[in-house]
Design a protein around this motif. Structure first.
Motif, PDB file in Angstrom:
ATOM      1  N   ALA A 108       0.980  -1.324   0.097  1.00 54.36           N
ATOM      2  CA  ALA A 108       0.015   0.051   0.180  1.00 54.36           C
ATOM      3  C   ALA A 108       0.920   1.761  -0.212  1.00 54.36           C
ATOM      4  O   ALA A 108       0.882   1.902  -0.949  1.00 54.36           O
ATOM      5  N   ALA A 134      -3.639  -7.155  -5.571  1.00 56.41           N
ATOM      6  CA  ALA A 134      -3.858  -7.508  -4.172  1.00 56.41           C
ATOM      7  C   ALA A 134      -3.116  -5.869  -3.244  1.00 56.41           C
ATOM      8  O   ALA A 134      -1.886  -6.620  -3.561  1.00 56.41           O
ATOM      9  N   VAL A 135      -3.672  -5.766  -2.502  1.00 50.29           N
ATOM     10  CA  VAL A 135      -3.092  -4.692  -1.875  1.00 50.29           C
ATOM     11  C   VAL A 135      -2.248  -4.911  -0.364  1.00 50.29           C
ATOM     12  O   VAL A 135      -3.636  -5.612   0.119  1.00 50.29           O
ATOM     13  N   VAL A 136      -1.588  -5.101   0.179  1.00 50.34           N
ATOM     14  CA  VAL A 136      -0.511  -4.916   1.093  1.00 50.34           C
ATOM     15  C   VAL A 136      -0.937  -4.557   2.615  1.00 50.34           C
ATOM     16  O   VAL A 136      -0.039  -3.675   2.185  1.00 50.34           O
ATOM     17  N   ALA A 138      -4.022  -2.632   2.919  1.00 54.33           N
ATOM     18  CA  ALA A 138      -4.882  -1.426   3.092  1.00 54.33           C
ATOM     19  C   ALA A 138      -5.731  -2.334   1.945  1.00 54.33           C
ATOM     20  O   ALA A 138      -5.431  -2.989   1.046  1.00 54.33           O
ATOM     21  N   ASP A 139      -7.162  -1.481   1.654  1.00 56.05           N
ATOM     22  CA  ASP A 139      -8.107  -2.636   0.726  1.00 56.05           C
ATOM     23  C   ASP A 139      -8.140  -2.075  -0.736  1.00 56.05           C
ATOM     24  O   ASP A 139      -8.644  -2.967  -1.479  1.00 56.05           O
ATOM     25  N   ALA A 140      -7.259  -1.503  -0.990  1.00 54.09           N
ATOM     26  CA  ALA A 140      -7.354  -0.628  -2.250  1.00 54.09           C
ATOM     27  C   ALA A 140      -6.020   0.422  -2.532  1.00 54.09           C
ATOM     28  O   ALA A 140      -5.788   1.121  -0.953  1.00 54.09           O
ATOM     29  N   CYS A 147      -8.532  -3.740  -7.558  1.00 56.61           N
ATOM     30  CA  CYS A 147      -8.212  -4.079  -6.081  1.00 56.61           C
ATOM     31  C   CYS A 147      -8.994  -5.221  -4.857  1.00 56.61           C
ATOM     32  O   CYS A 147      -9.751  -4.769  -5.196  1.00 56.61           O
ATOM     33  N   ARG A 149      -7.964  -7.049  -1.234  1.00 51.91           N
ATOM     34  CA  ARG A 149      -6.712  -6.482   0.029  1.00 51.91           C
ATOM     35  C   ARG A 149      -6.095  -8.354   0.265  1.00 51.91           C
ATOM     36  O   ARG A 149      -6.343  -8.928  -0.012  1.00 51.91           O
ATOM     37  N   ASP A 151      -5.168 -10.844   1.902  1.00 50.19           N
ATOM     38  CA  ASP A 151      -5.417 -10.798   3.316  1.00 50.19           C
ATOM     39  C   ASP A 151      -5.338 -12.930   3.828  1.00 50.19           C
ATOM     40  O   ASP A 151      -6.448 -13.055   4.730  1.00 50.19           O
TER      41      ASP A 151
END
Length: 524
Positions: A108, A134-136, A138-140, A147, A149, A151
């Motif tokens: 993120a 795919a964000v580490v 944050a959701d986007a 995007c 997350r 998870d």
């Protein structure tokens, strides 16, 4: 269930499950916990539609998610494309396009790196295969692509399908240092990675009860990844820096009795500069270093006097880092040279005369060629480049210049593009640079070759220490010390050398120095 001895999972199955595998910012992750995270990451990847042969780009700093994703990809038969966190939009676009990555796992945010802004400069039509981010953390992030997350460790996904058994498929793609057409992607399999990791653990005689690693190199490069996998194979504890900073590195080295670390000369220089202690690291046994900056020999002398023993080594993305390393029994002058002794007993090194094309005798410089279990599969989606890089009998043409010592070890001298053919002889720039740095008023020096009126001559650039030195004084000194063909035709004083960032450290831009030399000569 038995584990293939040439797979990545085989590296984590030998020590007690409760043993600490990693420490990230003082948070311990045991081997059992890591295995669990690998299964979670594999289930998450499968839920995103990633399976055999699919490419996932990983654009993360050093974190547990990075390693778990690599082992999870191996579990599924997928491929990880390692993205350097120093890359910018053109480099990221090139890697995504050549790899055909369907999914990118991205930070993120991290310190001053604006990942979203960099991706914002990558057009969707430049990377047609990319479907999702795919964000580490944050959701986007603001992006052209959908995007989600990352998870995997926060919720349960359906278990991944049975593990793929083919350990000779590509599993990890490194980028080379690059050409004008963009870097090639170096493909490694589980077999090449796992076999070399075991060779490293055995050659260094690593003991999980006595040895530990400070992992301060980025996982996206072979230098950081190879040392990491070697210590995983040994079952030794690994203290991880998310990204290199000298102060945290000093703290970990001092407080945790670290025995091994690997990095660039500049990394070790910065660490030493932060402490006045005469012998700051009594437990430190091996510091394997790559010499990227001028003054590395002087650094090695200072470090040795303060108990930080530097060991020269050799490696490349194609044969992996820590391919070879010098030994503690080697004389100091030999120990700090690049090259050393191959980690694997099955590795073979030979040197080929670049003029005659014949194999060179011991002590004669030429191109280093390597056959080893750590050798890459090839350049991903680039069979022509692969054919050009491999000899008919299976040796990798390294593009590096060196010489065999005759006792099983070898010396790395310079990149083939940096070696200079002067007066009919192959000359390493370092020989002339060392003489210049011994002159009063010279702090650092770099030497490159240029075509001067149809004749190959060398040109030197020096950084002054105090009052700028006069060219005629430096030239007179060199004429007394070196053969005439090694004396630079010009010596220019500069404030700094042009540099570029790589996954493993800051490197001098020798091509830019050559261009600067020609520009200045033309202006005269």
């Amino acid at each position: 269930m038995s584990v293939n001895p040439f797979s990545l999972p085989s590296l984590i199955g030998t020590e007690p499950a409760a043993a600490a595998a990693f420490l990230f910012d003082r948070t311990a992750v045991s081997r059992a916990e890591f295995s669990s995270k690998v299964e979670q990451a594999a289930a998450w990847l499968a839920a995103q539609g990633i399976g055999k042969g699919d490419v996932v780009a990983v654009w993360l700093v050093n974190r547990i998610e990075w390693i778990a994703l690599l082992f999870a990809a191996a579990r599924l038969g997928a491929v990880v494309a390692a993205v350097n966190t120093r890359y910018r939009s053109a480099e990221v676009a090139h890697l995504l396009r050549v790899s055909g990555a369907r999914l990118m796992v991205v930070e993120a945010a991290f310190r001053s790196i604006d990942f979203a802004a960099i991706l914002g400069d990558v057009a969707k039509d430049e990377v047609p295969a990319l479907r999702q981010l795919a964000v580490v953390g944050a959701d986007a992030i603001p992006a052209h692509w959908p995007c989600i997350r990352f998870d995997a460790f926060d919720r349960s996904y359906s278990p991944a399908p049975p593990a793929q058994e083919d350990v000779d498929l590509p599993v990890l793609l490194y980028t080379t240092s690059g050409t004008t057409k963009g870097p090639k992607l170096v493909a490694h399999s589980q077999r090449t990675l796992a076999t070399h990791a075991v060779s490293v653990a055995r050659a260094l005689k690593l003991d999980p009860q006595r040895h530990s690693l400070l992992a301060m190199l980025p996982f996206c490069g072979t230098f950081g990844m190879t040392s990491l996998l070697g210590f995983i194979a040994a079952g030794a504890t690994i203290h991880v820096l998310d990204a290199f900073e000298a102060a945290p590195a000093l703290k970990i080295l001092s407080e945790h009795g670290i025995t091994h670390s690997f990095g660039s000369d500049e990394m070790f220089r910065r660490i030493l500069a932060l402490t006045d202690a005469p012998h700051p690291f009594p437990k430190l046994q091996v510091c394997g270093f790559a010499a990227f900056q001028p003054g590395w020999r002087e650094l090695a002398v200072e470090a040795d006097a303060r108990g930080m023993k530097l060991f020269g080594l050799y490696g490349s993305s194609e044969v992996q880092a820590l391919f070879s390393i010098s030994r503690s029994s080697d004389p100091f002058a030999d120990r700090i040279e690049g090259g050393g002794w191959p980690m694997s007993p099955d590795a073979k090194v030979r040197v080929r005369d670049v003029e005659t094309g014949e194999l060179a005798a011991s002590g004669v410089s030429g191109e280093i060629e390597i056959s080893a279990p750590s050798r890459f599969l090839g350049y991903f989606n680039n069979p022509e480049a692969t054919r050009e890089a491999i000899t008919a009998d299976g040796f990798f043409r390294s593009g590096d210049i060196g010489r065999a010592r005759g006792d099983g070890s070898f010396v790395y001298e310079t990149r083939a593009g940096d070696a200079m053919r002067l007066g009919g002889f192959l000359v390493a720039p370092g020989e002339i640079e060392d003489e210049l740095k011994s002159c009063a008023g010279v702090a650092d020096a770099q030497v490159v070759a240029v075509d001067l009126k149809g004749q190959a001559r060398c040109v030197a650039f020096v950084i002054a220490a105090g009052e700028p030195p006069r060219q005629e004084v430096l030239t007179a000194h060199l004429r007394e010390r070196l053969a005439g063909y090694k004396v630079p035709a010009r010596i220019y004083v500069v404030d700094a050398f042009p540099v570029t960032d790589s996954a493993n450290g800051v490197k001098i831009q020798r091509a830019r120095l050559r261009a600067m030399a020609m520009e200045r000569i033309a202006a005269e």
